[in-house]
Write a protein that holds these residues in place. Structure first.
Motif, PDB file in Angstrom:
ATOM      1  N   TRP A  58      16.130  13.350  -0.353  1.00  0.00           N
ATOM      2  CA  TRP A  58      15.021  13.397   0.600  1.00  0.00           C
ATOM      3  C   TRP A  58      15.382  12.586   1.840  1.00  0.00           C
ATOM      4  CZ3 TRP A  58      10.096  15.717   0.004  1.00  0.00           C
ATOM      5  CH2 TRP A  58       9.890  16.330  -1.244  1.00  0.00           C
ATOM      6  N   ASP A  59      14.973  13.089   2.974  1.00  0.00           N
ATOM      7  CA  ASP A  59      15.126  12.364   4.233  1.00  0.00           C
ATOM      8  C   ASP A  59      13.984  11.352   4.326  1.00  0.00           C
ATOM      9  OD1 ASP A  59      14.723  11.686   7.090  1.00  0.00           O
ATOM     10  OD2 ASP A  59      16.363  13.094   7.406  1.00  0.00           O
ATOM     11  N   THR A  60      14.304  10.066   4.434  1.00  0.00           N
ATOM     12  CA  THR A  60      13.264   9.035   4.422  1.00  0.00           C
ATOM     13  C   THR A  60      12.420   9.045   5.689  1.00  0.00           C
ATOM     14  OG1 THR A  60      14.871   7.445   5.284  1.00  0.00           O
ATOM     15  CG2 THR A  60      14.556   7.505   2.905  1.00  0.00           C
ATOM     16  N   THR A  61      12.970   9.571   6.762  1.00  0.00           N
ATOM     17  CA  THR A  61      12.217   9.589   8.021  1.00  0.00           C
ATOM     18  C   THR A  61      11.251  10.752   8.073  1.00  0.00           C
ATOM     19  OG1 THR A  61      14.072   8.548   9.177  1.00  0.00           O
ATOM     20  CG2 THR A  61      12.402   9.622  10.541  1.00  0.00           C
ATOM     21  N   THR A  75       0.844  -1.198   0.000  1.00  0.00           N
ATOM     22  CA  THR A  75       0.000   0.000   0.000  1.00  0.00           C
ATOM     23  C   THR A  75       0.879   1.247   0.000  1.00  0.00           C
ATOM     24  OG1 THR A  75      -0.088  -0.052   2.423  1.00  0.00           O
ATOM     25  CG2 THR A  75      -1.866  -1.155   1.215  1.00  0.00           C
ATOM     26  N   PRO A  76       0.383   2.342  -0.574  1.00  0.00           N
ATOM     27  CA  PRO A  76       1.164   3.581  -0.612  1.00  0.00           C
ATOM     28  C   PRO A  76       1.406   4.126   0.787  1.00  0.00           C
ATOM     29  CG  PRO A  76      -0.655   3.667  -2.171  1.00  0.00           C
ATOM     30  CD  PRO A  76      -0.901   2.480  -1.297  1.00  0.00           C
ATOM     31  N   MET A  77       2.601   4.704   0.985  1.00  0.00           N
ATOM     32  CA  MET A  77       2.932   5.360   2.249  1.00  0.00           C
ATOM     33  C   MET A  77       2.846   6.865   2.013  1.00  0.00           C
ATOM     34  SD  MET A  77       6.181   2.927   3.290  1.00  0.00           S
ATOM     35  CE  MET A  77       6.512   3.827   4.812  1.00  0.00           C
ATOM     36  N   PRO A  80      22.552   3.385   0.850  1.00  0.00           N
ATOM     37  CA  PRO A  80      22.775   2.117   1.551  1.00  0.00           C
ATOM     38  C   PRO A  80      22.491   2.178   3.046  1.00  0.00           C
ATOM     39  CG  PRO A  80      24.515   2.468  -0.040  1.00  0.00           C
ATOM     40  CD  PRO A  80      23.707   3.744   0.003  1.00  0.00           C
ATOM     41  N   ASP A  81      22.604   3.375   3.669  1.00  0.00           N
ATOM     42  CA  ASP A  81      22.288   3.468   5.094  1.00  0.00           C
ATOM     43  C   ASP A  81      20.796   3.658   5.348  1.00  0.00           C
ATOM     44  OD1 ASP A  81      21.801   6.110   4.404  1.00  0.00           O
ATOM     45  OD2 ASP A  81      23.578   6.897   5.422  1.00  0.00           O
ATOM     46  N   GLY A  82      20.008   3.766   4.267  1.00  0.00           N
ATOM     47  CA  GLY A  82      18.555   3.859   4.384  1.00  0.00           C
ATOM     48  C   GLY A  82      18.021   5.201   4.822  1.00  0.00           C
ATOM     49  N   ARG A  83      18.868   6.177   5.033  1.00  0.00           N
ATOM     50  CA  ARG A  83      18.416   7.466   5.551  1.00  0.00           C
ATOM     51  C   ARG A  83      17.937   8.407   4.453  1.00  0.00           C
ATOM     52  NH1 ARG A  83      23.464   8.739   9.697  1.00  0.00           N
ATOM     53  NH2 ARG A  83      23.150   6.914  11.069  1.00  0.00           N
ATOM     54  N   THR A  84      18.331   8.129   3.215  1.00  0.00           N
ATOM     55  CA  THR A  84      18.088   9.080   2.134  1.00  0.00           C
ATOM     56  C   THR A  84      17.626   8.342   0.887  1.00  0.00           C
ATOM     57  OG1 THR A  84      19.974  10.341   2.998  1.00  0.00           O
ATOM     58  CG2 THR A  84      19.119  10.993   0.843  1.00  0.00           C
ATOM     59  N   PHE A  85      16.780   8.993   0.137  1.00  0.00           N
ATOM     60  CA  PHE A  85      16.559   8.519  -1.224  1.00  0.00           C
ATOM     61  C   PHE A  85      16.649   9.719  -2.145  1.00  0.00           C
ATOM     62  CE2 PHE A  85      12.140   9.733  -0.421  1.00  0.00           C
ATOM     63  CZ  PHE A  85      11.705  10.204  -1.650  1.00  0.00           C
ATOM     64  N   MET A 104      16.338  17.462   1.467  1.00  0.00           N
ATOM     65  CA  MET A 104      17.592  17.783   2.152  1.00  0.00           C
ATOM     66  C   MET A 104      18.370  18.771   1.302  1.00  0.00           C
ATOM     67  SD  MET A 104      18.564  13.861   3.273  1.00  0.00           S
ATOM     68  CE  MET A 104      20.102  14.347   4.024  1.00  0.00           C
ATOM     69  N   GLY A 105      18.259  20.043   1.665  1.00  0.00           N
ATOM     70  CA  GLY A 105      18.969  21.074   0.938  1.00  0.00           C
ATOM     71  C   GLY A 105      18.408  21.310  -0.447  1.00  0.00           C
ATOM     72  N   LYS A 106      19.167  22.040  -1.221  1.00  0.00           N
ATOM     73  CA  LYS A 106      18.752  22.347  -2.581  1.00  0.00           C
ATOM     74  C   LYS A 106      19.175  21.219  -3.525  1.00  0.00           C
ATOM     75  CE  LYS A 106      19.076  27.362  -1.971  1.00  0.00           C
ATOM     76  NZ  LYS A 106      19.703  28.611  -2.451  1.00  0.00           N
ATOM     77  N   PRO A 107      18.558  21.138  -4.676  1.00  0.00           N
ATOM     78  CA  PRO A 107      18.956  20.113  -5.649  1.00  0.00           C
ATOM     79  C   PRO A 107      20.392  20.315  -6.115  1.00  0.00           C
ATOM     80  CG  PRO A 107      16.817  21.048  -6.204  1.00  0.00           C
ATOM     81  CD  PRO A 107      17.388  21.922  -5.128  1.00  0.00           C
TER      82      PRO A 107
END
Length: 910
Positions: free
Chosen positions: A488-491, A452-454, A472-477, A496-499
């Motif tokens: 983006w911060d996954t939590t 299901t969508p989150m 790999p640390d799962g914190r960012t995508f 996260m900042g500018k592009p």
């Protein structure tokens, strides 16, 4: 030689030896040699030739013919009389032939065993007592013949008895030649002396000839060695040229040929070829015949999988950079993505034919039936970390997204919606609990368990997504945005900042390094760029080699290699450690003066708030308290002492020494004026030189005072020779003046060469060479002894050169420039090593090598100091061999090196 053998055979034999029994067979060859060597010069044939058959073959027609011919050409028949001879059919037949064709008077008896007894009354042999007499000789002699008995000498208990061969030989020769034995022995003595004289003469002549031959041989060897050297040099030059031509078309081959050139003929040119190859980030080229849209590394990093527009998946050996086994054939249209399963034993591939296929990597066979989506092109496939699930995106329907069970090859549930436009990319989080799908309407996160969508899609800054990736640390995508690449911060689900923005547009793919610190992005113009995730800044210049869109990027598991696929039908491998920025930059802020400690651990910088701050180079963090000078402000130059303990700083109110550890001044100011333009400590740390607008002063730091008269020169740059005896300063005439420190006298000056102000002066570590940087965009090298320029200027910078530094081994030169780049140069050839080191966005004002030469620091007006990995310049041969990981084998030598030079190990095991 054949004719001489025929002539000697026709001469005949003086003696025919007739015998029987193994006992006599052992010593008769010795007897033959002694008889033939008697009384003759060494260079003449024997006076008595001896026929001896020692074959031991049974009597037969062929052998008897040989014996009969020997008897016919012999003058004497010598019968070795013994009980064995008496019983021998062979000896009897030889005697029978002799008596029939020749005279009994030419029969000589030699008793080797048994006895012979002559009966005077009968005038014949005593048949009962003559145990050694062959029966055929009974009644043949008219009177008692002369015979010789053999004396036996015991050798040892193992070898038994041996006849007195020399006595037997002289006895036979005496009878045959009709001379007394004493005369024969005297003749032998005379011949021996004559032979010795002859031998001495011959030895002298041979010695002279040997000397002449040796001289000729030495000349021939030298000539051959020179010819070999010239041939090897020519082959090495050919390999160097080939290496240069292959740099972009076959980087692996370019590295191999450069290394082979060095092994064949080590020289500055071949070393530079190795150096240039080792710092070239392009390390391999995997060629397809169709555009390549997909690439992936196996978990162990030994294999690269790539999918082409012909529907074929190819596997490559990372080390050898060759195809590994047969291709995976099954798709009917182009391959769009590939993904290794956990452990690397399986591989999933998606295609424009609407299927996903699972492959056994070892057997190169398809596992089961294809995953058939029946929905047009499958754009992407992702393997879950536990290897149980596949997720695919694409199809003709909007938001088409499917989840598959790997074991059964069946779809789990119904296709997932959630996107307004068809999904183009998919990626699992490292823990497998979440996967992300990218579409034209943004990025949607999904719960893997419930499918299901989150929340809602990330649509504000994730648009037209063609690639998504989790760190790999799962914190960012990461996803594509209209302005570049957005993290983006996954939590928190916040950007996260500018592009990450660049001059390249059209992001095709993204990938994180294994440590999550670096992001790679492939662009539509074919370039590949690396980004520092923490600092949100580009790391070095782009990787440029593809001639069309870079379709996919992937890091090797150890993070040392980046693979990129392209529509130009190739996959390129990039060595991301080659002359790349090492870690994040040190943000110093605006600076008016900067210095690196000699041990490379501390960076000191003067900021605009009149404070000197210190950074730990390893951690890139500020350390300790700053030095705050107050309202007077600091000047523009600083210098560390050789022991790293003292920092000399020029300020608006003078020149002062500071204790680095205690952060406090040492003594009173050396100067109370503000016109210091350059500083330099002597190598022993006991002296300091300061340059001013009108003169240069030398300071005794032990006595804390000036020494001698000021040097009459206006200088903005100063440098000590490594032994501390000579000081180099620039002059108003754009030359360099050399000074004797002990006498403060000017001892020479370089010729005019630069056409603008000299900005930096530096001695090589051995003190033989002087390097000067100038605002005329060039660097020049000078012979420190003759003050003559060495070779042509080093050109390449597009603006003034501000700084110059030699590596600790003196082989590499680093320069910083107003064109915002740092460049490396080979000091031996004067040629630039690789491309410029890009990262600064303003003038580079200083460069300095770390103690081992493996790291280079640069700082500039952009408020940053950057560290560069230049390890390959320290030992390029070792660097290439370490990179090759055993791929430079003997077979590679045979395939890549022209014939001629002997094969050598490209990378010998240490």
């Amino acid at each position: 030689m054949a004719r001489r053998r025929r002539v000697r055979a026709e001469i005949g034999y003086g003696v025919f030896l007739s015998y029987s029994g193994d006992r006599d067979r052992r010593w008769l060859p010795h007897l033959q040699r002694v008889i033939e060597k008697q009384s003759r010069p060494w260079y003449k044939p024997p006076r008595i030739r001896v026929f001896l058959d020692d074959s031991g073959v049974s009597i037969g027609p062929q052998l008897w013919g040989k014996i009969e011919a020997g008897l016919a050409r012999s003058d004497w028949l010598v019968v070795l009389a013994s009980p064995e001879s008496r019983a021998s059919v062979w000896v009897d037949r030889e005697i029978e032939w002799w008596l029939e064709h020749k005279a009994v008077k030419n029969v000589l008896l030699v008793v080797t065993a048994g006895q012979l007894v002559w009966d005077e009354q009968r005038g014949d042999w005593n048949p009962e007592l003559s145990t050694a007499l062959p029966a055929r000789l009974s009644g043949k002699f008219e009177q008692q013949p002369v015979w010789k008995s053999v004396d036996l000498r015991r050798l040892d208990r193992h070898k038994g008895f041996l006849p007195d061969v020399e006595s037997v030989a002289f006895g036979i020769a005496s009878v045959v030649r009709g001379l007394p034995e004493g005369e024969l022995r005297s003749e032998g003595l005379r011949d021996t002396r004559r032979n010795l004289r002859t031998a001495k003469i011959v030895a002298a002549v041979l010695g002279f000839l040997l000397l002449a031959a040796s001289t000729v041989s030495v000349i021939a060897v030298i000539s051959r060695a020179e010819a070999t050297r010239q041939r090897d040099h020519a082959v090495a030059q050919q390999l160097i040229i080939q290496s240069s031509l292959l740099a972009t078309r076959d980087p692996f081959g370019a590295r191999l040929k450069a290394l082979a050139a060095w092994r064949i003929a080590p020289s500055p040119e071949s070393r530079f070829a190795v150096l240039n190859a080792s710092v070239n980030p392009e390390s391999g080229l995997l060629s397809h015949s169709w555009p390549v849209a997909a690439v992936a590394f196996s978990p162990d990093g030994k294999t690269v999988a790539s999918g082409g527009g012909d529907g074929v998946v190819r596997l490559w050996s990372t080390a050898k950079q060759q195809k590994a086994g047969k291709p995976l054939i099954g798709h009917h249209q182009g391959v769009t993505s590939v993904a290794f399963g956990p452990g690397g034993k399986t591989l999933a591939s998606s295609s424009g034919d609407g299927t996903v296929r699972l492959w056994d990597v070892v057997s190169r066979t398809q596992i089961g039936a294809p995953f058939d989506a029946h929905a047009g092109t499958i754009n992407s496939v992702a393997y879950s970390p536990d290897g149980r699930t596949l997720v695919t995106t694409g199809g003709t329907d909007s938001g088409f997204l499917q989840v598959w069970d790997v074991a059964t090859h069946r779809q789990i549930g119904t296709p997932l919606g959630g996107h307004t436009y068809g999904a183009g990319a998919v990626a699992f989080s490292p823990d497998g609990r979440t996967f992300a799908s990218g579409s034209g309407d943004g990025v949607q996160l999904w719960d893997t368990a419930t499918r299901t969508p989150m929340g809602k899609p990330f649509a504000s800054t994730c648009l037209a997504v063609g690639s998504v990736a989790f760190s790999p640390d799962g914190r960012t995508f990461v996803c594509e945005s209209g302005d570049g690449v957005q993290l983006w911060d996954t939590t928190t689900r916040t950007p996260m900042g500018k592009p990450f923005a660049s001059t390249s547009i059209g992001i095709e793919s993204v990938a994180f390094s294994p440590d999550s610190a670096v992001l790679a992005a492939g662009y539509a113009d074919g370039s590949v760029r690396l980004w520092d995730v923490l600092r949100h800044s580009q790391m070095g210049g782009p990787f440029i080699g593809h001639t069309s869109s870079a379709g996919a990027v992937a890091f090797s598991p150890d993070g040392s290699v980046l693979a990129s696929s392209s529509d130009d039908t190739t996959v390129r491998l990039w060595d991301i450690r080659a002359q790349q920025q090492a870690g994040a930059p040190i943000v110093t802020g605006a600076q008016t003066g900067t210095a690196l400690s000699p041990n490379g651990r501390i960076l000191a910088a003067v900021d605009t708030h009149d404070a000197v701050r210190f950074w730990n180079v390893a951690t890139r963090r500020q350390t300790g308290d700053p030095l705050v000078h107050g309202v007077e402000g600091w000047g523009f130059d600083m210098s560390f002492s050789p022991d790293n303990a003292v920092l000399a700083i020029s300020s608006f109110n003078g020149l002062r020494l500071w204790d680095v550890a205690a952060r406090r001044p040492i003594g009173k100011p050396l100067l109370d004026t503000s016109d210091v333009t350059a500083l330099a400590f002597s190598p022993d740390g006991e002296s300091l030189v300061s340059a001013a607008a009108d003169s240069v002063h030398v300071w005794d730091l032990v006595a804390h005072r000036r020494t001698g008269a000021a040097l009459d020169v206006r200088a903005t740059s100063v440098a000590f020779s490594p032994d501390g005896r000579i000081l180099a300063t620039n002059t108003e005439n754009d030359t360099v003046a050399l000074w004797d420190i002990a006498t403060h006298r000017r001892i020479g000056e370089t010729s005019a060469g630069h056409t603008a102000q000299i900005t930096a002066v530096e001695f090589s570590p051995d003190g033989t060479t002087l390097a000067t940087a100038s605002r005329d965009n060039t660097v020049r090298l000078w012979d420190a002894a003759t003050r003559e320029q060495i070779g042509d200027p080093l050109t390449g910078h597009r603006s003034g050169v501000t700084s110059v530094a030699f590596s600790p081994n003196g082989r590499t030169l680093a320069t910083g420039s107003m064109d915002h780049t740092v460049r490396l140069w080979d000091a031996a050839t004067g040629r630039q090593i690789g491309g410029p080191l890009e990262g600064h966005i303003a003038d580079v004002t200083g460069v300095a090598f770390g103690p081992g030469g493996r790291t280079l620091a640069s700082w500039g007006k952009d408020g940053t100091a950057r560290l560069w990995n230049v390890e390959a310049t320290v030992d390029p041969v070792r660097s290439l061999c370490r990179w090759a990981r055993g791929a430079f084998t003997a077979d590679r030598w045979r395939d890549g090196v022209p014939p001629g030079p002997a094969s050598r190990p490209l990378c010998p095991r240490s």
